[in-house]
Motif scaffolding. Structure first.
Motif, PDB file in Angstrom:
ATOM      1  N   GLU A 375       0.790  -1.300   0.001  1.00 38.56           N
ATOM      2  CA  GLU A 375      -0.018  -0.144  -0.047  1.00 38.56           C
ATOM      3  C   GLU A 375       0.943   1.317  -0.091  1.00 38.56           C
ATOM      4  O   GLU A 375       0.504   2.057  -0.845  1.00 38.56           O
ATOM      5  N   PRO A 376       1.840   1.521   0.703  1.00 40.31           N
ATOM      6  CA  PRO A 376       2.624   2.768   0.755  1.00 40.31           C
ATOM      7  C   PRO A 376       3.353   2.835  -0.665  1.00 40.31           C
ATOM      8  O   PRO A 376       3.304   4.199  -1.130  1.00 40.31           O
ATOM      9  N   ALA A 377       3.627   1.758  -1.174  1.00 41.19           N
ATOM     10  CA  ALA A 377       4.310   2.119  -2.642  1.00 41.19           C
ATOM     11  C   ALA A 377       3.215   2.437  -3.763  1.00 41.19           C
ATOM     12  O   ALA A 377       3.454   3.407  -4.552  1.00 41.19           O
ATOM     13  N   GLY A 386      -1.475  11.029  -9.607  1.00 48.42           N
ATOM     14  CA  GLY A 386      -2.800  11.583  -9.525  1.00 48.42           C
ATOM     15  C   GLY A 386      -3.089  12.151  -8.095  1.00 48.42           C
ATOM     16  O   GLY A 386      -2.488  13.355  -8.012  1.00 48.42           O
ATOM     17  N   ASP A 387      -4.215  11.552  -7.242  1.00 49.28           N
ATOM     18  CA  ASP A 387      -4.471  12.434  -6.271  1.00 49.28           C
ATOM     19  C   ASP A 387      -4.214  11.675  -4.898  1.00 49.28           C
ATOM     20  O   ASP A 387      -4.623  12.100  -3.892  1.00 49.28           O
ATOM     21  N   GLY A 388      -3.540  10.304  -5.006  1.00 45.93           N
ATOM     22  CA  GLY A 388      -2.898   9.709  -3.905  1.00 45.93           C
ATOM     23  C   GLY A 388      -3.848   9.209  -3.284  1.00 45.93           C
ATOM     24  O   GLY A 388      -3.425   8.583  -2.081  1.00 45.93           O
ATOM     25  N   ASP A 389      -4.997   8.593  -3.597  1.00 44.08           N
ATOM     26  CA  ASP A 389      -6.049   7.842  -2.822  1.00 44.08           C
ATOM     27  C   ASP A 389      -6.116   6.250  -3.283  1.00 44.08           C
ATOM     28  O   ASP A 389      -6.838   5.473  -2.692  1.00 44.08           O
ATOM     29  N   PHE A 390      -5.284   6.008  -4.068  1.00 45.61           N
ATOM     30  CA  PHE A 390      -5.203   4.449  -4.791  1.00 45.61           C
ATOM     31  C   PHE A 390      -5.224   3.422  -3.828  1.00 45.61           C
ATOM     32  O   PHE A 390      -5.665   2.565  -3.403  1.00 45.61           O
ATOM     33  N   GLY A 391      -3.805   3.630  -2.945  1.00 46.05           N
ATOM     34  CA  GLY A 391      -3.601   2.725  -1.978  1.00 46.05           C
ATOM     35  C   GLY A 391      -4.499   2.463  -0.882  1.00 46.05           C
ATOM     36  O   GLY A 391      -4.967   1.546  -0.401  1.00 46.05           O
ATOM     37  N   VAL A 395      -6.784  -0.621   0.118  1.00 43.52           N
ATOM     38  CA  VAL A 395      -7.008  -0.967   1.672  1.00 43.52           C
ATOM     39  C   VAL A 395      -8.397  -1.234   2.145  1.00 43.52           C
ATOM     40  O   VAL A 395      -8.758  -2.061   2.849  1.00 43.52           O
ATOM     41  N   ALA A 396      -9.024  -0.112   1.813  1.00 42.31           N
ATOM     42  CA  ALA A 396     -10.486   0.035   2.385  1.00 42.31           C
ATOM     43  C   ALA A 396     -11.307  -1.340   1.787  1.00 42.31           C
ATOM     44  O   ALA A 396     -12.151  -1.636   2.609  1.00 42.31           O
TER      45      ALA A 396
END
Length: 557
Positions: A375-377, A386-391, A395-396
């Motif tokens: 997830e951090p990578a 992008g906007d930084g919410d993919f990881g 996880v969600a």
């Protein structure tokens, strides 16, 4: 920080405040704000003020049922005595003038001198000193004492309401002092503030640490600790308040969770939820909540907690109408805990179906674990492109899964059903929808009997077609499709040539990896990365990479 000039920062801001409100006027010489509509005769006028940088305190609390006039100083600098004197004279209508003053030396001195001048004018005046900040309290009783912070809003509201209903100056002073004496606060910072024109913050705070007991003028705190989870942080802030006020089971309070300037409402409401549950455990009853940004330290990232012991008289005044711009127009009049939530979204109950002889559960579980571990990578890739919410979205969804049960007992259809529902019900956003529908096709294929190479290929092709129809992405757009298309083509070729299952999945994984790596040189045409244009070049699309991992984890299972 937005500004024309550091020297004109405060007056430039005041121009906008006056232009956007109806009942506030500005008197530039010597410099004070007051209600545009005068008070009725004999009503007590409420005057407050202090250094700018604490907005919406004080200026945006001018209005019916709260403040009559405000004297703003420069950023974090007290107003001068002449400002306060002239403001007080301007708003006096025969009922006297109450000064509400935060306990800082400059404020106390200048408001005190102004009252001396007002006595020369035969204007009746008095003062309520707000000193709620426990972080500046000394055990030996020496020093200037507790600073005045977020409890100021409570005092201003209660005194303003008492004046509005016609109480005398002595009565307003009495209730104001009662509230001030019954209030305590503690604050924490995640990041310091930076003054207009300054090149460095007010103090250094390394990432991953918190400053407990900070002041609203950018003062560092009395203790620095590693970042604490919200429940523990709330306890660390609240216990000293409870001890100082000697709160016991059955006591009633107004509870304020206040943002210090750069704290999001989601964070403030989270802290209030923890505070409510903690006080409920102790039997301390929150009669009224106040959550929001009211007393700031410019752009400091942090929050404060204030508790004020109350009775029915104070609550009546708290509930009285108020037209000040920054006062919440629908404050809660009761507190009701909703209990710990943990997460929200649908829960999944697996059907009681036997495990397949060749279940894909271990495949899906291995892939899910890899994505969770990485997830951090993935977040870093999406932050750069992008906007930084993919990881976070990955996880969600995946943290909803029982990976042990998936490996050991889930049938193939149950494994894909569980992961599909996890994405559709918990991930949200584009990635949640597209990954959810992708795995839905694998679930459908698994329900038709043996989950062989033909079924995997059918599911992948159907998933690809559905994704392109829903999202509109095509190869070259820098999305997950750039990995899925070559993988599907490799699978279909493997079916035509009679390639074994494991070899076909390995070929699909290699093709997907090549497709994912090709996105590094692309400019995105779809998804959030398309908004940043050239900035996304040089970054592998995280969705394409995750698809490549999916086929890779299928080999050997």
């Amino acid at each position: 920080m937005f500004m024309r000039s550091a020297k004109t920062f405060v007056p430039d801001s005041l121009r906008g405040l006056i232009a956007s409100t109806d009942d506030i006027s500005w008197n530039p010489d010597p410099g004070y704000l007051m209600r545009a509509h005068p008070l009725p005769r004999e009503q007590v006028a409420i005057v407050s003020g202090g250094g700018s940088g604490h907005e919406p305190l004080h200026a945006e609390f001018i209005g019916e049922g709260m403040l009559t006039a405000v004297c703003p100083g420069l950023v974090f600098t007290s107003p001068n005595a002449l400002q306060i004197h002239e403001a007080s004279k301007a708003v006096d209508v025969g009922g006297g003038v109450l000064h509400i003053v935060k306990n800082y030396t400059g404020d106390v001195l200048n408001f005190g001198i102004a009252r001396e001048l007002l006595r020369e004018d035969a204007i009746d005046t008095d003062v309520v000193l707000v000193d709620d900040d426990l972080a500046s309290e000394r055990a030996d009783g020496n020093g200037p004492g507790r600073r005045g912070t977020a409890a100021t809003v409570v005092v201003e509201k209660v005194c303003g309401a008492a004046a509005e209903r016609g109480d005398s100056l002595a009565e307003v002073v009495s209730i104001g002092r009662q509230v001030a004496e019954s209030a305590r606060s503690m604050a924490v910072a995640l990041a310091p503030c930076t003054l207009p024109g300054a090149t460095e913050p007010s103090f250094d705070l390394p990432a991953g640490q918190m400053e407990l007991g900070i002041g609203i003028h950018g003062e560092r705190g009395r203790e620095r600790v590693d970042a604490l989870p919200a429940p523990e942080l709330v306890r660390r802030l609240t216990d000293p308040i409870i001890d100082s006020l000697q709160l016991v089971r059955g006591d009633r309070v107004i509870a304020v969770v206040n943002g210090l300037g750069a704290t999001h409402p989601l964070e403030l409401h989270l802290l209030f939820a923890e505070l409510g549950e903690y006080l409920d455990q102790k039997g301390i009853r929150i009669e009224r909540p106040l959550v929001g940004t009211f007393v700031t330290a410019l752009n400091m990232a942090g929050a404060s907690i204030t508790l004020v012991r109350v009775d029915d008289q104070v609550l009546e005044l708290w509930d009285a109408p108020c037209s000040a711009p920054a006062w919440p127009n629908s404050p809660a009049r009761t507190y009701s805990a909703v209990g710990p939530s943990g997460s929200f979204g649908p829960t999944y109950t697996p059907p009681t179906t036997p495990t397949d002889n060749e279940s894909a559960g271990p495949w899906v579980a291995a892939w899910a674990q890899k994505v969770l571990d990485q997830e951090p990578a993935l977040t870093d890739l999406d932050r750069r492109a992008g906007d930084g919410d993919f990881g976070t979205n990955m996880v969600a969804a995946l943290e909803q899964l029982d990976l042990t049960a998936m490996r050991d007992s889930y049938s193939t259809s149950t494994a894909f059903d569980a992961i599909s529902q996890a994405y559709l019900g918990h991930a949200g956003g584009t990635s949640g929808a597209l990954f959810g529908i992708w795995f839905r096709h694998f679930y459908r294929a698994a329900g038709n009997g043996r989950f062989d190479l033909a079924a995997v290929t059918t599911a992948a092709r159907a998933g690809l077609d559905n994704i392109t129809t829903l999202g509109g992405a095509r190869p070259g757009d820098k999305t997950m499709v750039d990995a899925i298309v070559p993988a599907v083509e490799a699978l279909e070729e493997a079916v035509r040539s009679g390639t074994t299952y494991d070899t076909a999945l390995r070929q699909a994984a290699n093709a997907a990896h090549a497709g994912a790596e090709s996105t590094e040189a692309m400019i995105a045409n779809r998804g959030r990365a398309s908004y940043v244009g050239e900035a996304a070049r040089g970054v592998i699309d995280p969705g394409a990479l995750v698809i490549a991992w999916f086929f890779e984890c299928g080999t050997g299972h």
